[in-house]
Design a protein around this motif. Structure first.
Motif, short mmCIF file in Angstrom:
data_model
loop_
_atom_site.label_atom_id
_atom_site.label_comp_id
_atom_site.label_asym_id
_atom_site.label_seq_id
_atom_site.Cartn_x
_atom_site.Cartn_y
_atom_site.Cartn_z
N UNK A 127 0.85 -1.17 0.00
CA UNK A 127 0.00 0.00 0.00
C UNK A 127 0.89 1.23 0.00
N UNK A 128 0.57 2.16 -0.86
CA UNK A 128 1.35 3.37 -0.95
C UNK A 128 0.99 4.35 0.16
N UNK A 129 1.82 5.35 0.30
CA UNK A 129 1.61 6.37 1.33
C UNK A 129 0.30 7.10 1.10
N UNK A 130 0.00 7.42 -0.15
CA UNK A 130 -1.23 8.15 -0.45
C UNK A 130 -2.46 7.33 -0.09
N UNK B 280 -2.96 7.31 3.68
CA UNK B 280 -3.51 8.58 4.16
C UNK B 280 -4.99 8.65 3.86
N UNK B 281 -5.38 8.27 2.66
CA UNK B 281 -6.78 8.34 2.27
C UNK B 281 -7.62 7.34 3.07
N UNK B 282 -7.11 6.15 3.31
CA UNK B 282 -7.87 5.11 4.01
C UNK B 282 -7.74 5.16 5.53
N UNK B 283 -6.92 6.07 6.06
CA UNK B 283 -6.71 6.14 7.50
C UNK B 283 -8.02 6.33 8.29
N UNK B 284 -8.96 7.15 7.83
CA UNK B 284 -10.20 7.30 8.59
C UNK B 284 -11.01 6.00 8.71
N UNK B 285 -10.77 5.04 7.83
CA UNK B 285 -11.48 3.77 7.88
C UNK B 285 -10.82 2.75 8.80
N UNK B 286 -9.68 3.07 9.36
CA UNK B 286 -8.95 2.13 10.21
C UNK B 286 -9.80 1.63 11.39
N UNK B 287 -10.52 2.51 12.11
CA UNK B 287 -11.35 1.99 13.21
C UNK B 287 -12.44 1.03 12.72
N UNK B 288 -13.01 1.28 11.56
CA UNK B 288 -14.03 0.39 11.02
C UNK B 288 -13.42 -0.96 10.69
N UNK B 289 -12.27 -0.95 10.07
CA UNK B 289 -11.60 -2.22 9.75
C UNK B 289 -11.25 -2.97 11.02
N UNK B 290 -10.86 -2.27 12.07
CA UNK B 290 -10.57 -2.91 13.34
C UNK B 290 -11.80 -3.55 13.95
N UNK B 291 -12.93 -2.86 13.90
CA UNK B 291 -14.18 -3.40 14.43
C UNK B 291 -14.61 -4.62 13.62
N UNK B 292 -14.48 -4.55 12.31
CA UNK B 292 -14.83 -5.69 11.46
C UNK B 292 -13.94 -6.88 11.78
N UNK B 293 -12.66 -6.65 11.97
CA UNK B 293 -11.73 -7.73 12.30
C UNK B 293 -12.12 -8.38 13.62
#
Length: 89
Positions: free
Chosen positions: A1-4, A7-20
């Motif tokens: 995954x690239x840096x860009x 950065x763009x997907x960072x706001x979705x990190x909590x959602x991905x954590x909850x899904x996991x």
């Protein structure tokens, strides 16, 4: 995954954590529900329900087949293969 993309997907990190976490909880629950000892206890309760007249033979057969299939898939085969629980038709 690239840096860009990070950065763009960072706001979705909590959602991905909850899904996991939800997936892990589901996996553990499925594993516990399909544990051979749990399935054998459910078969015993099913047999008792038939003996008490709480369920009919058709419902018993349907549920027994489902539980025995789960038991076979879980690797908890009873001695002698797929032995059927004694029933009083």
């Amino acid at each position: 995954m690239g840096v860009l993309s990070q950065v763009v997907l960072f706001p979705l990190a909590p959602v991905r954590g909850v899904v996991w976490i939800a997936e892990r909880v589901r996996d553990v629950a499925e594993e516990e529900m399909c544990h051979p000892s749990v399935l054998r206890a459910r078969l015993a309760a099913l047999n008792e329900a038939l003996e008490l007249g709480a369920i009919g033979p058709e419902e018993f057969d349907r549920e027994e087949d489902r539980l025995l299939d789960l038991l076979e898939r879980s690797g908890g085969r009873s001695p002698g293969g797929r032995a059927r629980v004694s029933r009083h038709d």
